[in-house]
Design a protein around this motif. Sequence first.
Motif, PDB file in Angstrom:
ATOM      1  N   GLU A 552       0.759  -1.153  -0.028  1.00  0.00           N
ATOM      2  CA  GLU A 552      -0.097  -0.031   0.138  1.00  0.00           C
ATOM      3  C   GLU A 552       0.816   1.320  -0.008  1.00  0.00           C
ATOM      4  O   GLU A 552       1.763   1.345   0.902  1.00  0.00           O
ATOM      5  CB  GLU A 552      -0.830  -0.068   1.231  1.00  0.00           C
ATOM      6  CG  GLU A 552      -1.798   1.001   1.437  1.00  0.00           C
ATOM      7  CD  GLU A 552      -2.760   0.993   2.474  1.00  0.00           C
ATOM      8  OE1 GLU A 552      -3.289  -0.323   2.929  1.00  0.00           O
ATOM      9  OE2 GLU A 552      -3.235   1.866   3.023  1.00  0.00           O
ATOM     10  N   SER A 553       0.932   1.938  -1.040  1.00  0.00           N
ATOM     11  CA  SER A 553       1.790   3.166  -1.388  1.00  0.00           C
ATOM     12  C   SER A 553       3.367   2.887  -0.911  1.00  0.00           C
ATOM     13  O   SER A 553       3.883   2.147  -1.680  1.00  0.00           O
ATOM     14  CB  SER A 553       1.085   4.311  -0.543  1.00  0.00           C
ATOM     15  OG  SER A 553       0.094   4.929  -1.209  1.00  0.00           O
ATOM     16  N   GLU A 554       3.722   3.267   0.321  1.00  0.00           N
ATOM     17  CA  GLU A 554       4.830   3.081   0.699  1.00  0.00           C
ATOM     18  C   GLU A 554       5.247   1.796   1.409  1.00  0.00           C
ATOM     19  O   GLU A 554       6.233   1.736   2.030  1.00  0.00           O
ATOM     20  CB  GLU A 554       5.538   4.578   1.329  1.00  0.00           C
ATOM     21  CG  GLU A 554       5.499   5.652   0.369  1.00  0.00           C
ATOM     22  CD  GLU A 554       6.049   6.676   1.075  1.00  0.00           C
ATOM     23  OE1 GLU A 554       6.691   6.697   2.317  1.00  0.00           O
ATOM     24  OE2 GLU A 554       6.217   7.757   0.401  1.00  0.00           O
ATOM     25  N   LEU A 555       4.299   1.130   1.793  1.00  0.00           N
ATOM     26  CA  LEU A 555       4.556  -0.176   2.448  1.00  0.00           C
ATOM     27  C   LEU A 555       4.929  -1.227   1.686  1.00  0.00           C
ATOM     28  O   LEU A 555       4.193  -1.421   0.404  1.00  0.00           O
ATOM     29  CB  LEU A 555       3.138  -0.322   3.287  1.00  0.00           C
ATOM     30  CG  LEU A 555       3.001   0.456   4.445  1.00  0.00           C
ATOM     31  CD1 LEU A 555       1.599   0.036   5.060  1.00  0.00           C
ATOM     32  CD2 LEU A 555       3.830   0.853   5.341  1.00  0.00           C
ATOM     33  N   THR A 683       0.608  -2.182  -6.694  1.00  0.00           N
ATOM     34  CA  THR A 683       0.644  -2.328  -5.217  1.00  0.00           C
ATOM     35  C   THR A 683      -0.545  -3.677  -5.132  1.00  0.00           C
ATOM     36  O   THR A 683      -0.831  -4.077  -6.127  1.00  0.00           O
ATOM     37  CB  THR A 683      -0.288  -1.158  -4.642  1.00  0.00           C
ATOM     38  OG1 THR A 683      -1.638  -1.237  -5.053  1.00  0.00           O
ATOM     39  CG2 THR A 683       0.292   0.196  -5.224  1.00  0.00           C
ATOM     40  N   LYS A 684      -0.984  -3.943  -3.957  1.00  0.00           N
ATOM     41  CA  LYS A 684      -1.421  -5.019  -3.593  1.00  0.00           C
ATOM     42  C   LYS A 684      -2.904  -5.001  -4.418  1.00  0.00           C
ATOM     43  O   LYS A 684      -3.192  -5.964  -4.551  1.00  0.00           O
ATOM     44  CB  LYS A 684      -1.664  -5.055  -2.061  1.00  0.00           C
ATOM     45  CG  LYS A 684      -2.046  -6.476  -1.443  1.00  0.00           C
ATOM     46  CD  LYS A 684      -2.387  -6.392   0.101  1.00  0.00           C
ATOM     47  CE  LYS A 684      -3.430  -5.353   0.617  1.00  0.00           C
ATOM     48  NZ  LYS A 684      -3.289  -5.332   2.120  1.00  0.00           N
ATOM     49  N   ARG A 685      -3.196  -3.617  -4.280  1.00  0.00           N
ATOM     50  CA  ARG A 685      -4.574  -3.469  -5.040  1.00  0.00           C
ATOM     51  C   ARG A 685      -4.527  -2.884  -6.312  1.00  0.00           C
ATOM     52  O   ARG A 685      -5.457  -2.727  -7.020  1.00  0.00           O
ATOM     53  CB  ARG A 685      -5.227  -2.541  -4.318  1.00  0.00           C
ATOM     54  CG  ARG A 685      -5.592  -3.166  -2.796  1.00  0.00           C
ATOM     55  CD  ARG A 685      -6.583  -2.331  -1.938  1.00  0.00           C
ATOM     56  NE  ARG A 685      -7.090  -3.166  -0.773  1.00  0.00           N
ATOM     57  CZ  ARG A 685      -8.101  -3.701  -0.720  1.00  0.00           C
ATOM     58  NH1 ARG A 685      -8.884  -3.795  -1.902  1.00  0.00           N
ATOM     59  NH2 ARG A 685      -8.499  -4.500   0.420  1.00  0.00           N
ATOM     60  N   LYS A 686      -3.439  -2.787  -6.882  1.00  0.00           N
ATOM     61  CA  LYS A 686      -3.363  -2.054  -8.424  1.00  0.00           C
ATOM     62  C   LYS A 686      -2.520  -2.690  -9.404  1.00  0.00           C
ATOM     63  O   LYS A 686      -1.134  -2.715  -9.007  1.00  0.00           O
ATOM     64  CB  LYS A 686      -2.796  -0.582  -8.105  1.00  0.00           C
ATOM     65  CG  LYS A 686      -3.118   0.245  -9.340  1.00  0.00           C
ATOM     66  CD  LYS A 686      -3.392   1.587  -8.964  1.00  0.00           C
ATOM     67  CE  LYS A 686      -3.663   2.584 -10.169  1.00  0.00           C
ATOM     68  NZ  LYS A 686      -2.406   2.832 -11.122  1.00  0.00           N
ATOM     69  N   TYR A 687      -2.948  -3.225 -10.573  1.00  0.00           N
ATOM     70  CA  TYR A 687      -1.911  -3.958 -11.458  1.00  0.00           C
ATOM     71  C   TYR A 687      -2.252  -3.404 -12.825  1.00  0.00           C
ATOM     72  O   TYR A 687      -3.212  -2.841 -13.332  1.00  0.00           O
ATOM     73  CB  TYR A 687      -2.566  -5.383 -11.449  1.00  0.00           C
ATOM     74  CG  TYR A 687      -2.337  -5.959  -9.844  1.00  0.00           C
ATOM     75  CD1 TYR A 687      -1.473  -6.779  -9.629  1.00  0.00           C
ATOM     76  CD2 TYR A 687      -3.423  -5.840  -9.243  1.00  0.00           C
ATOM     77  CE1 TYR A 687      -1.467  -7.344  -8.397  1.00  0.00           C
ATOM     78  CE2 TYR A 687      -3.567  -6.388  -7.838  1.00  0.00           C
ATOM     79  CZ  TYR A 687      -2.479  -7.211  -7.429  1.00  0.00           C
ATOM     80  OH  TYR A 687      -2.220  -7.781  -6.094  1.00  0.00           O
ATOM     81  N   GLN A 688      -1.188  -3.728 -13.628  1.00  0.00           N
ATOM     82  CA  GLN A 688      -1.128  -3.220 -15.030  1.00  0.00           C
ATOM     83  C   GLN A 688      -1.479  -4.582 -15.648  1.00  0.00           C
ATOM     84  O   GLN A 688      -0.634  -5.779 -15.563  1.00  0.00           O
ATOM     85  CB  GLN A 688      -0.060  -2.818 -15.622  1.00  0.00           C
ATOM     86  CG  GLN A 688       0.432  -1.415 -14.915  1.00  0.00           C
ATOM     87  CD  GLN A 688       2.112  -1.055 -15.234  1.00  0.00           C
ATOM     88  OE1 GLN A 688       2.547  -1.587 -16.455  1.00  0.00           O
ATOM     89  NE2 GLN A 688       2.893  -0.294 -14.629  1.00  0.00           N
ATOM     90  N   HIS A 689      -2.606  -4.630 -16.335  1.00  0.00           N
ATOM     91  CA  HIS A 689      -3.024  -5.966 -17.028  1.00  0.00           C
ATOM     92  C   HIS A 689      -2.870  -5.525 -18.532  1.00  0.00           C
ATOM     93  O   HIS A 689      -3.458  -4.789 -19.017  1.00  0.00           O
ATOM     94  CB  HIS A 689      -4.130  -6.505 -16.919  1.00  0.00           C
ATOM     95  CG  HIS A 689      -4.571  -7.864 -17.302  1.00  0.00           C
ATOM     96  ND1 HIS A 689      -5.674  -8.758 -16.776  1.00  0.00           N
ATOM     97  CD2 HIS A 689      -4.050  -8.640 -18.239  1.00  0.00           C
ATOM     98  CE1 HIS A 689      -5.421  -9.806 -17.532  1.00  0.00           C
ATOM     99  NE2 HIS A 689      -4.590  -9.933 -18.315  1.00  0.00           N
TER     100      HIS A 689
END
Lengths: 700, 700
Positions: A552-555, A683-689
């Motif tokens: 998540e962002s910087e984690l 991030t855990k919630r954001k991907y490029q497909h």
Amino acid sequence: MSSIIESLYPVTLTGNDIALKRKEIKAYFHNTFDTYEKVFEVLKNDDVFYKQSEITRHPMIFYFGHTATFFINKLINMRIIEKRINANFESIFAVGVDEMMWDDTDTKRYTWPKVQDVRNYRDEVRNLVDTLIDTLPLTLPISKDSSMWIILMGIEHERIHIETSLVLHRQMPLKYIKTNDDFTILSSSSNTIKNEMISIPKASIKLGVSDTHGLYSWDNEYGKYKEEVDSFQTSKYLVSNAEFLEFVKDDGYKKEEYWGDEGKKFLKLSKATHPSFWVEKNGTYKYRALTQIIDMPLNFPVDVNALEAEAFCKYKSIKENLAYTLPSEVEYKAICKYVDLEDTLNLPKDKANQNLQNYSSCDIDTHCFNGIYDVVGNVWQWSRTPIFGFEGFVPHEAYDDFSTPTFDDKHALILGSSWASSGNLIMNDSRYAFRRHFFQNAGFRYVITNNKDKKEMDIYESDTLVSQYCEFQYGDTYFGVENFAKECAKIASKYTINTKKALDLGCATGRATYELAKTFDTVEGIDFSVRFVQVGTKLKEDGIVTFQSPEESELYTNKKVTIEELGYENLTKKVSFWQGDACNLKENFNSYDMILATNLIDRLYQPRLFLDTISERLNDDGILILTSPYTWQESSTKKEFWLGGYKDENGNDIKTIDTLQKILHNTFELIHTQDLDFVIKETKRKYQHTISEVSIWKKR
Amino acid sequence: MSSIIESLYPVTLTGNDIALKRKEIKAYFHNTFDTYEKVFEVLKNDDVFYKQSEITRHPMIFYFGHTATFFINKLINMRIIEKRINANFESIFAVGVDEMMWDDTDTKRYTWPKVQDVRNYRDEVRNLVDTLIDTLPLTLPISKDSSMWIILMGIEHERIHIETSLVLHRQMPLKYIKTNDDFTILSSSSNTIKNEMISIPKASIKLGVSDTHGLYSWDNEYGKYKEEVDSFQTSKYLVSNAEFLEFVKDDGYKKEEYWGDEGKKFLKLSKATHPSFWVEKNGTYKYRALTQIIDMPLNFPVDVNALEAEAFCKYKSIKENLAYTLPSEVEYKAICKYVDLEDTLNLPKDKANQNLQNYSSCDIDTHCFNGIYDVVGNVWQWSRTPIFGFEGFVPHEAYDDFSTPTFDDKHALILGSSWASSGNLIMNDSRYAFRRHFFQNAGFRYVITNNKDKKEMDIYESDTLVSQYCEFQYGDTYFGVENFAKECAKIASKYTINTKKALDLGCATGRATYELAKTFDTVEGIDFSVRFVQVGTKLKEDGIVTFQSPEESELYTNKKVTIEELGYENLTKKVSFWQGDACNLKENFNSYDMILATNLIDRLYQPRLFLDTISERLNDDGILILTSPYTWQESSTKKEFWLGGYKDENGNDIKTIDTLQKILHNTFELIHTQDLDFVIKETKRKYQHTISEVSIWKKR
């Protein structure tokens, strides 16, 4: 050129007068370019240009060409110019600063050009840079995104090579060296100088320059860092040849207890029994200066690498039952603060032995800074601090592998400057680091300190883009989409006809290179950025890939993959990794049965330079595999070089696959296309497909 | 203030002296701020500030406050300042330039503050802006990404409102207006001036300023455009009241054949029988100037809207059997070229009737430019060209809805300038456009031309970001992931307790707003950017959404969705769309049973300003639904305002969901969380696949 050249200080980025600034930059450029050529005058004749002064380094001709090609390669990559001066020179002279695996020094692989041709080439580069200095858009202050910044980068890059070339020349056997009175070698007095300890009070140290800093700075100098330094003691003088001689006489090089693991390895490989620039003759030591061997200058600082310096500290600590060590970066800055060290630009020129006033060290009691000697100048001082990026560090786009490959806990900062330092090297905020076994014009001072080293080097790759690719190639799969590198290798193995040698061009962190080695006898992985190349190399050398997986962002979560987990133990001998430019590949990259270029073509500055000649590097029956989502963007490729994704002047859609067919038609037959998905985790919630198109081409 | 203020020219962006530049900016700011307050002196007393001069416009108090709040809102949004001066003023005075549905002019919804309080507020803003002009970082030339640019933007924005406020004041009934000798009204001669046609030779016209242009420019002025203009004829003078009188006397306002569809609609709604600023009395016409009604100044240019101007051209064409029309933008530039119009900054101040030298028009034969009169100044000249973005157009981040909502084929460019124009408005490269039925200090000149209008207005949304959201909300689904807006509305309908009124906050292009209207009686959709709000509005008003779906880089497919296809025919009455700032919502947005905030919180400049007070806008048993992937980034939210995605000073991970619970705990109970995927198409081959977390909160 005959007489010596007075070295100029760097040009400031600020001012009101554009024409004057161009004039200043041009003067500084010429001063640098001239000085570089001048220091090659110590080589006895043109034949010496083809000698290596060390087995791990290129022959001198490489360095002679390199600083000129650097200008051209950076200007091309930054899309400031479009035409090369000499594509061959600009591939063979392209890479070679740090001693690294991917810095290809196997001389047999090249045919080096004539020295005179390189001289003529340097003149052409000089003329082009002159024209650019006169004509590039320029506003003041000059900022990092200005095209003039690239010129300044080229100049400062050459300043570094003035210093490192002087080391190489000094390492070259004397029979290859010309005596030349222009290069002053100082002499040493016979006074005995006894070192002593000075107390430095505690201090609050801030490091890092801001974006409005008035001088060209390398990317690692920007950002913020703060540390409280407790009081400590430092040696008043640098360690002299005389002081180091005690260690040598006491069998310092023979007693393993003084040496750490890296030190022991160095001793074993080098078989050293004394400092590298000492010359033993009948049980006594002489001293190799740049162009002569002279009687031991006992009061010159000793030249050693960090491992020798650390061994000396260990020896002295045991002997005196005190804890001597090398200073940290912030302790050194506390010393500078204590002696009120002024800005270099305000320092009288003869205040320190730097900026090429002489071509040798001088006695350690020559330059006093409010009670402490040689705070800057004479020789560099090894620190115990591995170089790292400050808060806010961002690699400069034009030279993204200047700093980050050295943020690896293996490169120690060198402090101060040497007689051979000039330009940015002698500015107060500059930061340079070398591998601990490397020789420079470097010695050391010692400290007694209780300061703990605050910064624990993170072994996990913190370079966001590299981490993202590590996760992409070595991490988990998402949304049921298979690992892209593995799938590409499967496709390659299905379509290839012969299996001797393959090229993974644009290999990134190298996963497909290894996967291809399951099918091919030899696989070479090439990427434009050393930031990426070093991941595959590390897996080969250290058997491990470590990276941060963004949550998540910087984690982040730290992840680790071993060569055993990957099942690649038996493949390491088949793979090798190299830095290279797909638009100007070195000639020796050839004779492949299969070339795989994944997600490469829409990131090249001139994709046709790659496509027009790639068939020549393939054997008969060779297979070329391209994969790409065809996302052309002006930040990578000027629009005039796009292969598709636009309308032509008649309003017709130009699609990349059609242009590829036109370009490759004469040399290749398109035998298959298919879609292949890949997913990159941001991030855990954001991907490029992304859905790339795989096209498979058989050489005609 | 009493005497008149001489209007300054804009400050140049270039120079060498930072202190001097700050001084120039401050002088120009004061000149603008003072002039704006000065023109409100024509209002008879404070009561008049609460009158509307037109039913579609705000009362004057809005405009009086608006230009000051503009500075604060932009400075907050651009994260240059963090503290508001008066949050209430800065919400109620926030939006209101163009006459648009989402520019909320329903006075009953507001309690307007006292005039004196707004005066005091303006003084506070003035002091803050003064301080910023003195202290903001400043390098020269000032560039679009400089924080000082936002100050210049505020100033030029106020210059526009000086002009439009003077129109509103002129539209206000005379009983509300004070005569004031400071505002000079000129008189007209009784000479008869006969218009005639002048030939303009063919010309190659280039439009658009470059990034290095030396003056503040609005985003629509940047870029490139080129057109070849064939020779044509133009009227020597602007059309005077006398010339237009013939049209009126010949029953021009009664004969439908002179009017197009839009014109007929205007006639029907306005019931106009003569120009708006003419006053009929016993069969003769008088003329409304700013502060008086005077005898008809026959030689002043007529003030009309574009529809009246077009009707006149049609009338004249039929009468003379020639094709008169309004000039195009490039034809106007060909006229400027033909008369060698100089840069405004070099033009003698009395060369044209502009820059507030007078507060009325003057005779059309006063200002000659090499044979053609009033090329600039006196009144604006309607063109036949709808405003569009030049090649390379990019909305300015700080004011992304200044231009793009007008690129809709409904806003015609006005050429030249008027007596009330100053600042950027009178610069040679400026471009302003209004709806064709709108009144400004605008008249027209006519042309006879064979030039075809080259630019066919693209009805498909070409704003990349808006198109991307249209595709996301109204386009296809990918990878089997359901439409996100529909899924969110389903979740809302499942968890809501009452169903009277809902808010879709951060509604983007409005799909969820419509979907929610299947469950709720009333749904309000709010977004920060008018670029987005206008899509939902267009669907409501025109029954259609059109957009470009990206395929490969710059290649697009045009897509169209109708309200019938969506099945929303019966929902349009239930939905409304508004521009608004989630961190400073107007008070009247309240009494909701459900508030849906999709992918909003991690894009707010200070998310707590939204979260801390949102419960007050919910009814008892109200439900708040948040969805977010928690991708915090410094370009949207300063790090100190992040709710998660970082480590605290003790090295502990701070996660957004935990912070949300802490903030909302007192006012809400968290009743459910779930993941919900969405996919945004970037090109045919590239997608963002995101997993948002849905959290559902019940008001305590």
